[in-house]
Structure formats: structure tokens, C-alpha cells
Design a protein around this motif. Structure first.
Motif, PDB file in Angstrom:
ATOM      1  N   GLY A 122       0.824  -1.206   0.000  1.00  0.00           N
ATOM      2  CA  GLY A 122       0.000   0.000   0.000  1.00  0.00           C
ATOM      3  C   GLY A 122       0.853   1.248   0.000  1.00  0.00           C
ATOM      4  N   LYS A 123       0.650   2.099   0.982  1.00  0.00           N
ATOM      5  CA  LYS A 123       1.404   3.349   1.093  1.00  0.00           C
ATOM      6  C   LYS A 123       2.646   3.201   1.960  1.00  0.00           C
ATOM      7  N   THR A 124       3.043   1.956   2.240  1.00  0.00           N
ATOM      8  CA  THR A 124       4.212   1.715   3.075  1.00  0.00           C
ATOM      9  C   THR A 124       5.154   0.715   2.409  1.00  0.00           C
ATOM     10  N   ALA A 125       6.368   0.668   2.929  1.00  0.00           N
ATOM     11  CA  ALA A 125       7.349  -0.350   2.541  1.00  0.00           C
ATOM     12  C   ALA A 125       7.658  -1.182   3.776  1.00  0.00           C
ATOM     13  N   VAL A 126       7.672  -2.490   3.621  1.00  0.00           N
ATOM     14  CA  VAL A 126       8.024  -3.400   4.716  1.00  0.00           C
ATOM     15  C   VAL A 126       9.445  -3.874   4.470  1.00  0.00           C
ATOM     16  N   VAL A 127      10.330  -3.591   5.425  1.00  0.00           N
ATOM     17  CA  VAL A 127      11.761  -3.825   5.254  1.00  0.00           C
ATOM     18  C   VAL A 127      12.210  -4.876   6.257  1.00  0.00           C
ATOM     19  N   PHE A 128      12.975  -5.859   5.776  1.00  0.00           N
ATOM     20  CA  PHE A 128      13.418  -6.980   6.600  1.00  0.00           C
ATOM     21  C   PHE A 128      14.899  -6.799   6.931  1.00  0.00           C
ATOM     22  N   GLN A 171      10.809  -7.308  15.910  1.00  0.00           N
ATOM     23  CA  GLN A 171      11.739  -8.388  15.580  1.00  0.00           C
ATOM     24  C   GLN A 171      12.639  -7.994  14.405  1.00  0.00           C
ATOM     25  N   GLU A 172      12.416  -8.549  13.210  1.00  0.00           N
ATOM     26  CA  GLU A 172      13.269  -8.227  12.065  1.00  0.00           C
ATOM     27  C   GLU A 172      12.531  -7.449  10.982  1.00  0.00           C
ATOM     28  N   VAL A 173      11.390  -6.854  11.343  1.00  0.00           N
ATOM     29  CA  VAL A 173      10.566  -6.167  10.341  1.00  0.00           C
ATOM     30  C   VAL A 173      10.359  -4.708  10.743  1.00  0.00           C
ATOM     31  N   VAL A 174      10.663  -3.792   9.827  1.00  0.00           N
ATOM     32  CA  VAL A 174      10.418  -2.362  10.017  1.00  0.00           C
ATOM     33  C   VAL A 174       9.524  -1.892   8.878  1.00  0.00           C
ATOM     34  N   ILE A 192      14.329   0.155  -6.765  1.00  0.00           N
ATOM     35  CA  ILE A 192      14.743   1.221  -5.850  1.00  0.00           C
ATOM     36  C   ILE A 192      15.348   0.597  -4.598  1.00  0.00           C
ATOM     37  N   ARG A 193      16.518   1.036  -4.249  1.00  0.00           N
ATOM     38  CA  ARG A 193      17.197   0.497  -3.074  1.00  0.00           C
ATOM     39  C   ARG A 193      16.592   1.061  -1.802  1.00  0.00           C
ATOM     40  N   VAL A 194      16.604   0.255  -0.751  1.00  0.00           N
ATOM     41  CA  VAL A 194      16.041   0.690   0.521  1.00  0.00           C
ATOM     42  C   VAL A 194      16.882   0.129   1.659  1.00  0.00           C
ATOM     43  N   THR A 195      17.022   0.926   2.713  1.00  0.00           N
ATOM     44  CA  THR A 195      17.710   0.466   3.909  1.00  0.00           C
ATOM     45  C   THR A 195      17.066   1.119   5.118  1.00  0.00           C
ATOM     46  N   VAL A 196      17.602   0.823   6.294  1.00  0.00           N
ATOM     47  CA  VAL A 196      17.061   1.325   7.554  1.00  0.00           C
ATOM     48  C   VAL A 196      18.140   2.107   8.278  1.00  0.00           C
ATOM     49  N   VAL A 197      17.732   3.218   8.868  1.00  0.00           N
ATOM     50  CA  VAL A 197      18.603   4.007   9.741  1.00  0.00           C
ATOM     51  C   VAL A 197      18.068   3.871  11.155  1.00  0.00           C
ATOM     52  N   HIS A 198      18.919   3.477  12.070  1.00  0.00           N
ATOM     53  CA  HIS A 198      18.512   3.226  13.451  1.00  0.00           C
ATOM     54  C   HIS A 198      18.941   4.386  14.340  1.00  0.00           C
ATOM     55  N   MET A 235      22.062   1.142   7.305  1.00  0.00           N
ATOM     56  CA  MET A 235      22.562  -0.218   7.428  1.00  0.00           C
ATOM     57  C   MET A 235      22.943  -0.764   6.055  1.00  0.00           C
ATOM     58  N   PRO A 236      23.942  -1.638   5.978  1.00  0.00           N
ATOM     59  CA  PRO A 236      24.250  -2.283   4.702  1.00  0.00           C
ATOM     60  C   PRO A 236      23.009  -2.967   4.156  1.00  0.00           C
ATOM     61  N   SER A 237      22.820  -2.923   2.850  1.00  0.00           N
ATOM     62  CA  SER A 237      21.566  -3.412   2.281  1.00  0.00           C
ATOM     63  C   SER A 237      21.768  -4.049   0.919  1.00  0.00           C
ATOM     64  N   VAL A 238      21.030  -5.152   0.697  1.00  0.00           N
ATOM     65  CA  VAL A 238      20.929  -5.745  -0.635  1.00  0.00           C
ATOM     66  C   VAL A 238      19.471  -5.729  -1.102  1.00  0.00           C
ATOM     67  N   ALA A 239      18.627  -4.999  -0.366  1.00  0.00           N
ATOM     68  CA  ALA A 239      17.182  -5.007  -0.631  1.00  0.00           C
ATOM     69  C   ALA A 239      16.807  -3.967  -1.677  1.00  0.00           C
ATOM     70  N   LYS A 240      15.903  -4.352  -2.575  1.00  0.00           N
ATOM     71  CA  LYS A 240      15.366  -3.441  -3.574  1.00  0.00           C
ATOM     72  C   LYS A 240      13.857  -3.596  -3.641  1.00  0.00           C
ATOM     73  N   LEU A 241      13.190  -2.502  -3.952  1.00  0.00           N
ATOM     74  CA  LEU A 241      11.732  -2.518  -4.083  1.00  0.00           C
ATOM     75  C   LEU A 241      11.342  -2.737  -5.536  1.00  0.00           C
ATOM     76  N   TYR A 242      10.349  -3.627  -5.711  1.00  0.00           N
ATOM     77  CA  TYR A 242       9.777  -3.854  -7.030  1.00  0.00           C
ATOM     78  C   TYR A 242       8.258  -3.821  -6.904  1.00  0.00           C
ATOM     79  N   ASN A 243       7.595  -3.513  -7.991  1.00  0.00           N
ATOM     80  CA  ASN A 243       6.145  -3.575  -8.015  1.00  0.00           C
ATOM     81  C   ASN A 243       5.731  -5.039  -8.052  1.00  0.00           C
ATOM     82  N   SER A 244       5.262  -5.556  -6.907  1.00  0.00           N
ATOM     83  CA  SER A 244       5.014  -6.988  -6.764  1.00  0.00           C
ATOM     84  C   SER A 244       3.924  -7.486  -7.695  1.00  0.00           C
TER      85      SER A 244
END
Length: 544
Positions: A122-128, A171-174, A192-198, A235-244
């Protein structure tokens, strides 16, 4: 733990030393690629810049798997001694590096701290994320986190990014809100690349990457800098967003009433029985999350699909991430399924009351959940588990676990759940056995007299001992570690080594229970031969 134990454990838990993502339109055959390793200077990590033939080693690719519809995962062997930890790829026989190689800007990320997956919701991204060390089984304060979206070379702190606030974390989901530009054009989201800042103060959507890095360098005292070393940094990241939507499996217009999701490692032989049995009970769609199996699981799934079982395999390479994988599966299944059961391939739903009354059990599980599909309060159905033992056997039962194992512990252990994925808490928090629901919703405990799960937990020793070496749940201790010896997650009486105890075949046997065996033989056995549909010999006969 001595060096030999560490070496064995590394081999068991990280059978592939290096994993590369490959963006291709179709999967390349593993036989066509080589892994390329460069020699390093004096045991340092610096790679020789002027590459010469004698300073390069080529080794064959171990395997290639389709990952998310846009990328494939290439697995390479451990690098030779004194060769680079980074790995490039080339087409075999080309004589030159293919453009998939990243000779100059490769980075090896530590699995202890890495963003490894992301999904649009939806209007959010779920990052692992691995390495946040959040409290297990508890929600965390989302104000501690932000998400960073963008492109370019993050490892060199170049370019600008988009930053948004987190709205949920556990846990492991933001979960973060999407930047406005992505939110307004979700169909164009590709890579599109995505990461988390803590930690740190809240940031605006447009933030130069270098400004996030500069925060790290502030502080007057050494101990404060150490404490903040990992905070306020992407954080180091290998995650990318795609239109599922662009790689979802084609489905009928209406949602399936009942689906099932599991995560497994090297349990291909158990899939036929588990899927065929539960399909008869009414499961219509299967999500198999494969955690680095190498036992021919793809062939088994293709065979089941050929027989019109609606099965899809999802490559999930991330070690010890079952809870996160189930959160990911809940997102994937939500658009296709009204209900999703989360249970293992050694767990089988059984309806003792119907069996005792000689009632037909076909589609019974689907009928059960359908009764609550319109409920405004019930979003989860729980069933207790009976744990079965080896039942006197020393070898794997040829007709499957449901017929072979007939002796169990008296009292039930734990439970498993079937949930409505569109009614889960935004954090997607789960403890494998069940999910956290949205406020105001509740779960239903089904009486044991009506429904039970036969958990074939303690099988013959050759099958059971694999659990010592490989457990997929994140917050369940590995049996090789000397921790939580009295936990129900362990086998009672066993230590930390995979050594067969005396009289293993007779253990965990308090009650003889032949209900499931009789039920299966009555409803599934061939009248002429007595064979069951998941037996290999019968399958081969049908195919010829």
C-alpha cells in the motif's frame, strides 16, 4: 567450542560462502557461469588492481535460483585461501568478464547486520533487517527507525536519498511510509534500493546521504562514539523494491478460501504427502519458502504442479529467518487468500470426531475456516499439536508419516494457526505458531475433540538428526548450543550432539494413537493395491 566444531558449524549453517544477485530477464544455466576470485595483497583485503591470469581463480557456480521475478541468486563456493572475499561472475568460455561483474565496487556484507529484503504494501514499505537486536515477540518503538530510499553507490556515501519515518517495528521487520514520489507512482517502482537508519532525530524526505554520515562523526568521548557507531548510519543493504503485482502468479478473480505457507530446508521427500493430504482437506494454494534446499525440491514442486496442485516455490536464502519469512508470506498471500495456514511439513490436521462417526472428511478444513470468513471478531483459528515419536521404527516408513508413526506423547504441545492475512497487526509480528492481530480482533481455540494437529516431531533417527544441524526459526536456540536445555523446543533428554540415544525408536511413546493411520488408509489407499498416492512407486506407475 573448538576449531573443528566451528568449522563444521560454519559448513552446516553457511553451505554457500558467497551469494550474488543477478538481474536478468531469464535464468541463466549454472553450467554457463564461473565465479571469479582475485588474489589479495599480503593477507589484506585489498585486491590487486592490475589483474593477471595467474592472480585469478575460476570456480564453477554451485546453483542459480530465481529470487523475485526480476533477480536471480547465484551461489558460489568458498574462495580459495588468500583470495578475495568478493566474487565476480563471467560467462564460461568468454575469456573476459561479463558485465555482471563488479570488479571495482563490490562490498561483502556481514549477515549479522544487513537489510536483506523489502516489499511494497500500500502506502508503506516493509523492510526486513538482520542485526537490530529487537526484543523477540514484542513490538518496538518505531520512532527509533527511519527508512532510506534511493539509488547510486551508497557504499561510497554518494548522492541524495529519500528518507521517511517508520510506522511499525518488531523483531526483524520495520514498516515505513513511502516517499511521496514513490507513493504517487507505485506501478513504476522497479529496483529502488532501501535500507534502515537506526536512531537519531527525525529527518525530512530529502536528505543528502553525507548528512547522515556526518552524524556518526559527532561526539566528544570515545565510549560515546562506540555506543553510537551503528546508529544514525544507513545499514548495509541488498534489498530493492519492485512492483510486486508484475510478478504475482496468475490467479482466479475471487480469493482462495484457504492457502498454506511453510518454510523448509531439504524436506522435498515429505512434500508430496503433506500437500496431497491437505489438498484433500481443502487447501487450494501453496507457498513454499525454500531455505537453501539442495535435495531436488524444484523437481518435486514441478511434478505437483503438473498434477494440478497450485504450488509455488519462493527462494528464501536468509538463514534463521522463519518469522520474517512468514511475515513476508502473509504479505504475498493477502491478495490471493482469505485464510492462510502457517505450519510445517511434518504437521497434519486431523478431525477425530468425524473419523469416529465415519463422516467424509474431504474439504473439511476449508469448510471450517469458511464459517468464520465473515466474522467481525475472529481473525485466527488455533489447533493444538500432539507430538509423535519414532513408534518403534528404525527406518523411514514407506507409506509416509501419517501411516507409519502411531505412538505419541499424552499431552499436546504448542499450537499452530490459520489466519486472515488482511487482519494482521501492521508490525506483522509472529512467533511462528501465531500472529499478532489488529486491535479488537481475537483468535478461536478449536477443541481437541474436533480438530488436532498430528506433529510427527520425533521421527526415526536418520530423519530427526537433521534438526540438530539446521533450524530455521530465528528465536529458537540451535540444538548444538548449550542453551535452554529444558526448553520444549528441544528433544527431552538429548544433549548438544547428534548422537543417537539408546532406544530412540521407543522414546516419546505414551499413547498408541492409530486414528490418523486408519483415516488415511480408509480415504486415500488404492482399493486394489493398498498404495497411497504419495508413494514413489505408485507415482512412477501413474506416470508410465
Amino acid at each position: 567450542m573448538d576449531s573443528e566444531q566451528r568449522r563444521k558449524r560454519k559448513r552446516i549453517y553457511r553451505p554457500y560462502s558467497r551469494t550474488r544477485f543477478l538481474s536478468v530477464s531469464k535464468i541463466v544455466q549454472a553450467e554457463m557461469l564461473d565465479c571469479v576470485y582475485n588474489k589479495v595483497f599480503n593477507d589484506s583485503s585489498e585486491v590487486i588492481e592490475e589483474i593477471k591470469d595467474k592472480e585469478i581463480v575460476y570456480q564453477g557456480v554451485l546453483s542459480i535460483d530465481e529470487y523475485d521475478g526480476f533477480r536471480s541468486i547465484v551461489r558460489c563456493p568458498l574462495p580459495p585461501l588468500n583470495y578475495s572475499a568478493t566474487v565476480a561472475l563471467r560467462r564460461r568460455g568468454d575469456g573476459v568478464y561479463h558485465n555482471w561483474s563488479l570488479r571495482g565496487n563490490q562490498t561483502v556484507h556481514s549477515w549479522d547486520r544487513m537489510v536483506y529484503e523489502a516489499a511494497l504494501d500500500g502506502k508503506t514499505a516493509v523492510v526486513f533487517v538482520k542485526g537490530l537486536n529487537l526484543r523477540p515477540h514484542k513490538e518496538s518503538d518505531p520512532a527509533q527507525f527511519r527508512c532510506q530510499f534511493g539509488s547510486g553507490n551508497w557504499d561510497k556515501d554518494e548522492g541524495f536519498v529519500l528518507m521517511t519515518e517508520a510506522v511499525a517495528a518488531a523483531q526483524e521487520v520495520v514498516r515505513c511510509s513511502l516517499p511521496r514520489s514513490i507513493r504517487n507512482n507505485p506501478d513504476k517502482v522497479q529496483g529502488i534500493r532501501v535500507t534502515v537508519v537506526h536512531g537519531g532525530e527525525s529527518g525530512a524526505e530529502h536528505v543528502p546521504m553525507t548528512s547522515a554520515v556526518s552524524i556518526h562523526n559527532t561526539g566528544s568521548y570515545e565510549h560515546r562514539r562506540k555506543q553510537r557507531r551503528h546508529k544514525n548510519l544507513p545499514m548495509p543493504s541488498v534489498a530493492k523494491l519492485y512492483n510486486s503485482k508484475s510478478y504475482q502468479k496468475k490467479r482466479k478473480r475471487e480469493k482462495y478460501e484457504l492457502c498454506a505457507c511453510t518454510m523448509l530446508w531439504n524436506q522435498a521427500p515429505a512434500l508430496r504427502e503433506w500437500i496431497m493430504y491437505h489438498a484433500w482437506l481443502g487447501v487450494e494454494r501453496w507457498f513454499i519458502y525454500d531455505n537453501n534446499s539442495d535435495d531436488g525440491i524444484q523437481e518435486v514442486i514441478e511434478e505437483l504442479d503438473f498434477q494440478d496442485y497450485n504450488v509455488s516455490r519462493h527462494c528464501w536464502p536468509w538463514i534463521k529467518t522463519q518469522e520474517a519469512g512468514f511475515s513476508h508470506c502473509a504479505l504475498r498471500a493477502r491478495n490471493e487468500c482469505k485464510w492462510v495456514g502457517f505450519f510445517d511439513v511434518d504437521e497434519f490436521y486431523y478431525f477425530p470426531r468425524h473419523h469416529r462417526r465415519a463422516l467424509l472428511g474431504q474439504n473439511l478444513l476449508r469448510s471450517l475456516v469458511a464459517n468464520y470468513s465473515s466474522s467481525r471478531t475472529i481473525a485466527e483459528i488455533r489447533a493444538a499439536c500432539h507430538s509423535f515419536g519414532p513408534s518403534g521404527l528404525s527406518s523411514t516408513p514407506s507409506q509416509g508419516v501419517t501411516v507409519g508413526y502411531t505412538c505419541r506423547l499424552q499431552s499436546p504441545e504448542r499450537h499452530k494457526s490459520i489466519v486472515r492475512p488482511d487482519l494482521l497487526n501492521d508490525s506483522l509480528l509472529n512467533v511462528v505458531h501465531h500472529f499478532q492481530l489488529r486491535k479488537g480482533l481475537r483468535y478461536l481455540n478449536v477443541p481437541e475433540s474436533s480438530i488436532i494437529i498430528n506433529h510427527y516431531k520425533y521421527q526415526v533417527w536418520d530423519t530427526f538428526r537433521a534438526k540438530f544441524f539446521r533450524r530455521v526459526a530465528t528465536y529458537v536456540v540451535d540444538w548444538q548450543e548449550n542453551q535452554n536445555q529444558g526448553s520444549k523446543d528441544r528433544a527431552p533428554g538429548l544433549g548438544t550432539e547428534a548422537i543417537e540415544p539408546h532406544n530412540w525408536r521407543l522414546q516419546f511413546c505414551e499413547v498408541w494413537d492409530t486414528g490418523m493411520r486408519d483415516f488415511v488408509l480408509t480415504n486415500f489407499a488404492d482399493p486394489a493395491t493398498g498404495g497411497l498416492p504419495w508413494e514413489k512407486a505408485l507415482l512412477q506407475q501413474y506416470q508410465t
